[in-house]
Enzyme design. Structure first.
Site, PDB file in Angstrom:
ATOM      1  N   HIS A  20       0.855  -1.257   0.081  1.00  0.00           N
ATOM      2  CA  HIS A  20       0.138   0.131   0.031  1.00  0.00           C
ATOM      3  C   HIS A  20       0.808   1.308  -0.061  1.00  0.00           C
ATOM      4  O   HIS A  20       1.728   1.372   0.692  1.00  0.00           O
ATOM      5  CB  HIS A  20      -0.952   0.061   1.361  1.00  0.00           C
ATOM      6  CG  HIS A  20      -1.844   1.047   1.417  1.00  0.00           C
ATOM      7  ND1 HIS A  20      -2.218   1.660   2.383  1.00  0.00           N
ATOM      8  CD2 HIS A  20      -2.608   1.624   0.201  1.00  0.00           C
ATOM      9  CE1 HIS A  20      -2.989   2.623   2.132  1.00  0.00           C
ATOM     10  NE2 HIS A  20      -3.374   2.786   0.852  1.00  0.00           N
ATOM     11  N   ASP A  28       7.040   7.239 -20.961  1.00  0.00           N
ATOM     12  CA  ASP A  28       7.271   7.336 -22.424  1.00  0.00           C
ATOM     13  C   ASP A  28       8.776   6.979 -22.379  1.00  0.00           C
ATOM     14  O   ASP A  28       9.518   7.115 -21.639  1.00  0.00           O
ATOM     15  CB  ASP A  28       7.043   8.780 -22.913  1.00  0.00           C
ATOM     16  CG  ASP A  28       7.543   9.952 -22.379  1.00  0.00           C
ATOM     17  OD1 ASP A  28       8.945   9.922 -22.064  1.00  0.00           O
ATOM     18  OD2 ASP A  28       6.879  11.041 -22.394  1.00  0.00           O
ATOM     19  N   HIS A 101       6.195  18.972 -14.371  1.00  0.00           N
ATOM     20  CA  HIS A 101       7.059  17.865 -15.190  1.00  0.00           C
ATOM     21  C   HIS A 101       8.287  17.805 -14.074  1.00  0.00           C
ATOM     22  O   HIS A 101       8.325  16.653 -13.776  1.00  0.00           O
ATOM     23  CB  HIS A 101       7.325  18.427 -16.384  1.00  0.00           C
ATOM     24  CG  HIS A 101       7.929  17.155 -16.951  1.00  0.00           C
ATOM     25  ND1 HIS A 101       7.453  16.087 -17.200  1.00  0.00           N
ATOM     26  CD2 HIS A 101       9.067  17.173 -17.745  1.00  0.00           C
ATOM     27  CE1 HIS A 101       8.007  15.097 -17.644  1.00  0.00           C
ATOM     28  NE2 HIS A 101       9.163  15.566 -18.227  1.00  0.00           N
ATOM     29  N   TYR A 123       4.964  13.879 -22.321  1.00  0.00           N
ATOM     30  CA  TYR A 123       4.180  13.857 -21.106  1.00  0.00           C
ATOM     31  C   TYR A 123       3.213  12.779 -20.993  1.00  0.00           C
ATOM     32  O   TYR A 123       2.357  12.655 -20.429  1.00  0.00           O
ATOM     33  CB  TYR A 123       3.417  14.919 -21.217  1.00  0.00           C
ATOM     34  CG  TYR A 123       4.310  16.267 -21.133  1.00  0.00           C
ATOM     35  CD1 TYR A 123       5.471  16.522 -20.156  1.00  0.00           C
ATOM     36  CD2 TYR A 123       4.620  17.337 -22.327  1.00  0.00           C
ATOM     37  CE1 TYR A 123       6.209  17.739 -20.055  1.00  0.00           C
ATOM     38  CE2 TYR A 123       5.367  18.317 -22.468  1.00  0.00           C
ATOM     39  CZ  TYR A 123       6.130  18.531 -21.142  1.00  0.00           C
ATOM     40  OH  TYR A 123       7.136  19.543 -21.196  1.00  0.00           O
ATOM     41  N   ASN A 125       3.168   9.934 -19.334  1.00  0.00           N
ATOM     42  CA  ASN A 125       3.909   9.268 -18.022  1.00  0.00           C
ATOM     43  C   ASN A 125       2.633   9.411 -17.001  1.00  0.00           C
ATOM     44  O   ASN A 125       1.661  10.381 -17.056  1.00  0.00           O
ATOM     45  CB  ASN A 125       4.816  10.160 -17.529  1.00  0.00           C
ATOM     46  CG  ASN A 125       5.981  10.426 -18.823  1.00  0.00           C
ATOM     47  OD1 ASN A 125       6.421   9.458 -19.181  1.00  0.00           O
ATOM     48  ND2 ASN A 125       6.233  11.577 -19.019  1.00  0.00           N
TER      49      ASN A 125
END
Length: 134
Positions: A20, A28, A101, A123, A125
């Site tokens: 957990h 990418d 990012h 992006y 991801n």
């Protein structure tokens, strides 16, 4: 042979070992992998495997409590964004958080592993945070 979708040994082992709150990043082809973070490199060539296919297979076996995206994905709108929105609305991704990012890359430092795809859309991801099934 396994009956479930994940056949890659390293990826199957990773998902089976999650606790957990553990973080798994699916990225990418250009996402940097911080030193010390396990890399599960699935990339074969440009676009293979694609980000979305990889995510969907992982979601078949991983319980996700929440996820994080780089906020730039909303501006760049890669092809996978529409599917991410559908998965989010369906509850498959749990609660969403948006990070810059730079902050997303910082979060990836704490990941149990980064799964590198052949995706070449910037992006594309996602950071998945493991939940529990009980």
């Amino acid at each position: 042979m396994k009956k479930t979708p994940v056949l890659n040994i390293a990826l199957s082992r990773l998902i089976a070992s999650l606790g957990h709150g553990d973080v798994v990043v699916i990225g990418d082809a250009g996402l940097p992998v911080p030193p010390g973070v396990e890399l599960i490199d699935l990339a074969l060539t440009h676009g293979v495997p694609e980000f979305l296919t990889t995510l969907e297979v992982v979601l078949c076996e991983m319980q996700v409590e929440r996820h994080a995206l780089a906020e730039e994905i909303l501006d760049r709108k890669p092809p996978a964004l529409a599917a991410l929105e559908r998965l989010n609305l369906a509850g498959a991704l749990g609660e969403r958080s948006l990070l810059s990012h730079a902050d997303f890359k910082q979060l990836s430092r704490s990941a149990r592993a980064i799964v590198r795809t052949g995706e070449c859309q910037p992006y594309s991801n996602i950071a998945l945070v493991a939940g529990v099934t009980f």
